[in-house]
Scaffold this motif. Structure first.
Motif, PDB file in Angstrom:
ATOM      1  N   TRP A 101       0.855  -1.191   0.000  1.00 40.06           N
ATOM      2  CA  TRP A 101       0.000   0.000   0.000  1.00 40.06           C
ATOM      3  C   TRP A 101       0.895   1.247   0.000  1.00 40.06           C
ATOM      4  CZ3 TRP A 101       1.190  -3.016   4.078  1.00 40.06           C
ATOM      5  CH2 TRP A 101       1.698  -2.419   5.213  1.00 40.06           C
ATOM      6  N   PHE A 102       0.367   2.322  -0.615  1.00 37.75           N
ATOM      7  CA  PHE A 102       1.135   3.546  -0.790  1.00 37.75           C
ATOM      8  C   PHE A 102       0.253   4.732  -0.432  1.00 37.75           C
ATOM      9  CE2 PHE A 102       2.715   0.306  -3.568  1.00 37.75           C
ATOM     10  CZ  PHE A 102       4.100   0.386  -3.432  1.00 37.75           C
ATOM     11  N   PRO A 103       0.776   5.686   0.310  1.00 41.44           N
ATOM     12  CA  PRO A 103      -0.027   6.841   0.721  1.00 41.44           C
ATOM     13  C   PRO A 103      -0.325   7.757  -0.456  1.00 41.44           C
ATOM     14  CG  PRO A 103       2.244   7.137   1.406  1.00 41.44           C
ATOM     15  CD  PRO A 103       2.151   5.752   0.847  1.00 41.44           C
ATOM     16  N   LEU A 104      -1.516   8.293  -0.477  1.00 40.79           N
ATOM     17  CA  LEU A 104      -1.932   9.280  -1.463  1.00 40.79           C
ATOM     18  C   LEU A 104      -2.044  10.619  -0.743  1.00 40.79           C
ATOM     19  CD1 LEU A 104      -4.715   7.260  -3.332  1.00 40.79           C
ATOM     20  CD2 LEU A 104      -2.327   7.573  -4.008  1.00 40.79           C
ATOM     21  N   ARG A 105      -1.199  11.545  -1.129  1.00 39.52           N
ATOM     22  CA  ARG A 105      -1.190  12.854  -0.477  1.00 39.52           C
ATOM     23  C   ARG A 105      -1.551  13.930  -1.492  1.00 39.52           C
ATOM     24  NH1 ARG A 105       1.152  12.384   4.482  1.00 39.52           N
ATOM     25  NH2 ARG A 105       2.407  10.491   4.819  1.00 39.52           N
ATOM     26  N   GLY A 106      -2.134  15.014  -0.985  1.00 44.21           N
ATOM     27  CA  GLY A 106      -2.512  16.107  -1.849  1.00 44.21           C
ATOM     28  C   GLY A 106      -2.895  17.320  -1.034  1.00 44.21           C
ATOM     29  N   GLY A 135       3.386  21.017  -8.375  1.00 45.31           N
ATOM     30  CA  GLY A 135       2.940  22.331  -7.933  1.00 45.31           C
ATOM     31  C   GLY A 135       2.371  22.352  -6.538  1.00 45.31           C
ATOM     32  N   ALA A 136       2.237  21.219  -5.877  1.00 43.23           N
ATOM     33  CA  ALA A 136       1.676  21.205  -4.530  1.00 43.23           C
ATOM     34  C   ALA A 136       2.790  21.432  -3.528  1.00 43.23           C
ATOM     35  CB  ALA A 136       0.983  19.878  -4.256  1.00 43.23           C
ATOM     36  N   ALA A 137       2.602  22.387  -2.634  1.00 41.49           N
ATOM     37  CA  ALA A 137       3.592  22.665  -1.597  1.00 41.49           C
ATOM     38  C   ALA A 137       3.492  21.605  -0.518  1.00 41.49           C
ATOM     39  CB  ALA A 137       3.352  24.050  -0.989  1.00 41.49           C
ATOM     40  N   PRO A 138       4.640  21.071  -0.052  1.00 39.16           N
ATOM     41  CA  PRO A 138       4.605  20.012   0.964  1.00 39.16           C
ATOM     42  C   PRO A 138       3.832  20.412   2.205  1.00 39.16           C
ATOM     43  CG  PRO A 138       6.788  20.207   0.028  1.00 39.16           C
ATOM     44  CD  PRO A 138       6.010  21.367  -0.508  1.00 39.16           C
ATOM     45  N   ALA A 139       3.901  21.680   2.595  1.00 39.99           N
ATOM     46  CA  ALA A 139       3.205  22.096   3.813  1.00 39.99           C
ATOM     47  C   ALA A 139       1.705  22.042   3.653  1.00 39.99           C
ATOM     48  CB  ALA A 139       3.639  23.512   4.191  1.00 39.99           C
ATOM     49  N   GLU A 140       1.219  22.130   2.411  1.00 35.85           N
ATOM     50  CA  GLU A 140      -0.224  22.124   2.192  1.00 35.85           C
ATOM     51  C   GLU A 140      -0.791  20.720   1.991  1.00 35.85           C
ATOM     52  OE1 GLU A 140      -0.701  24.501  -1.224  1.00 35.85           O
ATOM     53  OE2 GLU A 140      -0.209  26.406  -0.229  1.00 35.85           O
ATOM     54  N   GLU A 141       0.094  19.728   1.875  1.00 38.32           N
ATOM     55  CA  GLU A 141      -0.379  18.386   1.619  1.00 38.32           C
ATOM     56  C   GLU A 141      -0.834  17.703   2.904  1.00 38.32           C
ATOM     57  OE1 GLU A 141       2.642  16.205  -0.318  1.00 38.32           O
ATOM     58  OE2 GLU A 141       2.732  17.504  -2.081  1.00 38.32           O
ATOM     59  N   GLN A 142      -1.742  16.774   2.710  1.00 38.79           N
ATOM     60  CA  GLN A 142      -2.155  15.906   3.807  1.00 38.79           C
ATOM     61  C   GLN A 142      -2.495  14.531   3.239  1.00 38.79           C
ATOM     62  OE1 GLN A 142      -6.882  17.140   4.064  1.00 38.79           O
ATOM     63  NE2 GLN A 142      -5.642  17.164   5.884  1.00 38.79           N
ATOM     64  N   LEU A 143      -2.545  13.539   4.122  1.00 38.43           N
ATOM     65  CA  LEU A 143      -2.877  12.178   3.697  1.00 38.43           C
ATOM     66  C   LEU A 143      -4.343  12.130   3.294  1.00 38.43           C
ATOM     67  CD1 LEU A 143      -1.959   9.201   3.477  1.00 38.43           C
ATOM     68  CD2 LEU A 143      -2.745   8.897   5.836  1.00 38.43           C
ATOM     69  N   ARG A 144      -4.586  11.760   2.026  1.00 40.88           N
ATOM     70  CA  ARG A 144      -5.968  11.697   1.532  1.00 40.88           C
ATOM     71  C   ARG A 144      -6.495  10.262   1.437  1.00 40.88           C
ATOM     72  NH1 ARG A 144      -7.469  16.381  -0.921  1.00 40.88           N
ATOM     73  NH2 ARG A 144      -9.520  15.557  -0.397  1.00 40.88           N
ATOM     74  N   GLY A 145      -5.590   9.304   1.304  1.00 41.77           N
ATOM     75  CA  GLY A 145      -6.028   7.921   1.159  1.00 41.77           C
ATOM     76  C   GLY A 145      -4.853   7.012   0.879  1.00 41.77           C
ATOM     77  N   TRP A 146      -5.164   5.820   0.333  1.00 42.79           N
ATOM     78  CA  TRP A 146      -4.136   4.804   0.099  1.00 42.79           C
ATOM     79  C   TRP A 146      -4.377   4.134  -1.248  1.00 42.79           C
ATOM     80  CZ3 TRP A 146      -0.352   4.578   3.793  1.00 42.79           C
ATOM     81  CH2 TRP A 146      -0.646   5.173   5.026  1.00 42.79           C
ATOM     82  N   LEU A 147      -3.272   3.745  -1.873  1.00 41.72           N
ATOM     83  CA  LEU A 147      -3.335   3.002  -3.126  1.00 41.72           C
ATOM     84  C   LEU A 147      -2.814   1.596  -2.860  1.00 41.72           C
ATOM     85  CD1 LEU A 147      -4.008   3.314  -6.157  1.00 41.72           C
ATOM     86  CD2 LEU A 147      -1.566   3.783  -6.512  1.00 41.72           C
TER      87      LEU A 147
END
Length: 461
Positions: A101-106, A135-147
């Protein structure tokens, strides 16, 4: 006396004769009329029991369709029964596979479909990296789900089981999507996991049902991303359906009745619809092109049944064995194997033969006092088996496996002579003699009544 009166008296006489003959007709099936008798052992729940007939009993019958098969109880009463051929069946295998499984961040305000996620794959299709949209800044990302990578599973997916870190409790809901190319996604509905603790008790819900379809990848998107737990394990349960061939009944190994140079002949007690044979190959490194012939009896010409190649050879460090020849179910009583000597033949010893046909089950309704006995081998027997739907009212195919089981209380390889029941004591059979006396008395009475009626008829002027 007029014609009507004469006809009436003749009708009465015939009815009386039929009534006298009826006991003889009904009493024809007696255990001592059958050459082979085998005691049965019952297990499971009755009153219906099913018996898979070993080949030794097929060979003990007088007819290939087993019309001379009977089951008797301790009182010698025949039991109602049905015959059914074994059929191919389906078997479901459930396999449990741990997947990566792999984290989906955005970004926090990104749509839940996370369509901008890019995926890299190896040449084998295994997922090796998941990256966030450009284009997504790391500080603005959060864990959204899993692949989840299910590319190694080539079977319908039935269930998903997850485990997550213990600090995340409560209910967690997410959408489930499936894809084969990581570009086009199909909705598989929603899932929910839960972990609740109270005092020393803990309640968990870790499994989610899937629609039973194939997919290489699954995407889980949490409906409340801020509560998405950290997964520690992901397992997929898949189902694979195997087709099991129809069960076969095999004979014990038989020596040939006739041996010539490169030619072997076997004789069976009766013509059977054979589906396979096995030719024993005792020596390693054997290669033998063969022709198999068959016929119903010694008066007809041999018919070619198959051209085959038999071998016992080493291949890739293992022994490869081809000793079977498939047939098409034509009744044969004699078999002849002709071996092409250019392959070196089958060795100095004559080969042993095993014959096989589709297994037959006999289902009977146990009535009266046990023990029960299977009887075979009566040349005058008539078919009295019932349809299975008549024997078992409301019968359904799935019910067959739930019936009680009967087994023959001897080994399949036991010679036929050992199956024979005890020989009846010598001396007159008073029961049968009495039945014949009743028959003769009835016939004599019929003759006397006919003569009396003829005498009473008025003579022609």
């Amino acid at each position: 006396m007029n014609k009507q009166g004469l006809a009436a008296r003749l009708s009465v006489a015939l009815g009386l004769a039929v009534s006298l003959l009826a006991p003889v007709t009904l009493a024809q099936d007696l255990p001592e009329d059958f050459r082979t008798q085998a005691p049965l052992t019952l297990s499971g729940e009755g009153p219906w029991y099913r018996l898979e007939l070993p080949m030794a009993l097929h060979l003990a019958a007088q007819f290939a369709d087993l019309r001379d098969a009977r089951v008797f109880n301790a009182e010698g009463q025949p039991q109602a029964y049905a015959l059914t051929l074994g059929r191919a069946s389906q078997r479901e295998n459930i396999q449990q596979t741990a997947v990566k499984w792999f984290p989906l961040r955005g970004p926090k305000d990104a749509p839940l479909d996370a369509s901008g996620i890019r995926v890299q794959r190896s040449s084998t299709g295994t997922l090796v990296e998941v990256t966030a949209p450009a284009g997504a800044a790391p500080a603005e990302e959060q864990l959204r789900g899993w692949l989840l990578d299910a590319s190694a599973i080539d079977a319908p997916l039935e269930k998903l089981q997850l485990n997550w870190s213990g600090d995340a409790e409560g209910f967690q809901r997410f959408s489930i999507e499936a894809s084969d190319d990581l570009q086009h996604w199909q909705s598989w509905g929603e899932g929910q996991i839960a972990r609740l603790s109270f005092a020393d008790e803990q309640l968990e819900q870790r499994s989610i049902s899937l629609p039973g379809e194939r997919a290489r990848y699954l995407r889980l998107l949490w409906l409340a991303p801020q509560q998405a737990p950290a997964l520690t394990a992901a397992e997929l349960f898949s189902s694979a359906s195997d087709t099991l061939p129809a069960p076969m009944a095999w004979s014990a190994a038989m020596a040939p009745s006739s041996v010539k140079a490169g030619e072997y002949t076997w004789d069976l007690p009766l013509a059977l619809p054979l589906e396979r044979i096995k030719i024993g190959l005792p020596q390693a490194n054997t290669l033998a092109p063969v022709q198999l012939y068959g016929r119903r009896d010694g008066k007809v010409q041999w018919q070619l049944l198959s051209r085959s190649l038999l071998y016992r050879l080493p291949q890739a460090g293992k022994e490869s064995l081809q000793e079977q020849i498939e047939l098409y179910g034509a009744p044969v009583q004699q078999l002849k194997l002709v071996v092409d000597q250019r392959g070196g033949g089958l060795g100095t010893e004559a080969p042993q033969l095993q014959v096989g046909l589709r297994a037959t089950e006999l289902v009977f309704l146990a009535r009266g006092t046990p023990p029960y006995t299977l009887a075979l081998g009566n040349t005058g027997a008539k078919a009295v088996n019932l349809p299975l739907s008549t024997l078992i009212p409301g019968y359904e195919p799935a019910r067959l496996s739930t019936l009680g089981v009967a087994t023959v209380a001897v080994a399949v390889s036991t010679p036929l002579e050992a199956l024979a029941g005890p020989v009846a004591a010598s001396g007159p059979d008073w029961k049968r003699l009495g039945l014949w006396a009743v028959l003769l008395l009835g016939v004599g009475l019929l003759v006397l009544m006919a003569l009396s009626l003829l005498r009473a008829a008025p003579a022609k002027p």
